[in-house]
Design a protein around this motif. Structure first.
Motif, PDB file in Angstrom:
ATOM      1  N   GLN A 201       0.827  -1.088  -0.089  1.00 10.86           N
ATOM      2  CA  GLN A 201      -0.085   0.042  -0.068  1.00 10.86           C
ATOM      3  C   GLN A 201       0.890   1.260  -0.027  1.00 10.86           C
ATOM      4  O   GLN A 201       0.533   2.287  -0.576  1.00 10.86           O
ATOM      5  CB  GLN A 201      -1.064  -0.060   1.156  1.00 10.86           C
ATOM      6  CG  GLN A 201      -2.010  -1.067   1.082  1.00 10.86           C
ATOM      7  CD  GLN A 201      -2.810  -1.235   2.339  1.00 10.86           C
ATOM      8  OE1 GLN A 201      -2.576  -0.423   3.367  1.00 10.86           O
ATOM      9  NE2 GLN A 201      -3.832  -1.980   2.441  1.00 10.86           N
TER      10      GLN A 201
ATOM     11  N   ALA B 247       2.140   1.802  -3.395  1.00  6.11           N
ATOM     12  CA  ALA B 247       0.979   2.322  -4.316  1.00  6.11           C
ATOM     13  C   ALA B 247       0.671   3.948  -4.122  1.00  6.11           C
ATOM     14  O   ALA B 247       0.507   4.415  -4.954  1.00  6.11           O
ATOM     15  CB  ALA B 247      -0.220   1.393  -4.181  1.00  6.11           C
TER      16      ALA B 247
ATOM     17  N   ARG C 139       3.317   6.233  -5.938  1.00  2.00           N
ATOM     18  CA  ARG C 139       3.212   6.320  -7.422  1.00  2.00           C
ATOM     19  C   ARG C 139       2.559   7.476  -7.867  1.00  2.00           C
ATOM     20  O   ARG C 139       1.639   8.052  -7.637  1.00  2.00           O
ATOM     21  CB  ARG C 139       2.554   5.042  -7.918  1.00  2.00           C
ATOM     22  CG  ARG C 139       3.572   3.743  -7.912  1.00  2.00           C
ATOM     23  CD  ARG C 139       3.172   2.629  -8.391  1.00  2.00           C
ATOM     24  NE  ARG C 139       3.696   1.575  -8.184  1.00  2.00           N
ATOM     25  CZ  ARG C 139       3.551   0.321  -8.420  1.00  2.00           C
ATOM     26  NH1 ARG C 139       2.529  -0.206  -8.836  1.00  2.00           N
ATOM     27  NH2 ARG C 139       4.545  -0.729  -7.875  1.00  2.00           N
TER      28      ARG C 139
END
Length: 142
Positions: free
Chosen positions: A136, A139, A142
């Protein structure tokens, strides 16, 4: 509520590490993850201690029962005057003792194994949570 530091001086790792800016590293998130790791280890250790205590309690119970059975068998054998009857009684006592020992060892192994599995499950669950936290965090970057 602040927790008391185990150090004899003021030490705030989060604050200290926060002064070092490394791109992509959230020190508070990292410290929270490490806190969860320590909590999981503490819980696993507690489960292991409880398991060891259960094994010890059961060993004491087994020993007390064995001593009571030995005393009763000794008294019974003393009352039998026939040498053949005494030999047969000793053989029966030896067989029963052997069976009880095997059963008790199996029971103690199961108790110890159960606490080991429970502790391992806590560590395993925390590892899986940690991997998900990393996933997580990556992510979000990004």
């Amino acid at each position: 509520m602040a927790t008391k530091s185990p150090f004899p001086f003021e030490f705030d790792l989060t604050k200290m590490m926060g002064e070092y800016q490394i791109p992509g590293v959230d020190w508070s998130e990292l410290m929270a993850a490490q806190q969860k790791n320590l909590q999981a280890l503490a819980k696993a250790n507690q489960l292991l201690v409880e398991g060891a205590q259960a094994v010890i309690r059961r060993e004491v119970e087994i020993l007390q029962k064995a001593m009571a059975e030995l005393a009763a068998a000794s008294k019974d054998m003393m009352q039998q005057g026939d040498p053949q009857a005494q030999a047969a009684k000793r053989l029966e006592l030896a067989r029963a003792s052997f069976e009880a020992a095997i059963s008790n060892m199996r029971e103690l192994a199961e108790v110890a194994g159960r606490s080991n599995r429970e502790a391992l499950e806590v560590i395993n669950q925390r590892a899986l949570e940690g991997f998900e936290e990393i996933k997580q965090a990556l992510a979000r970057k990004r």
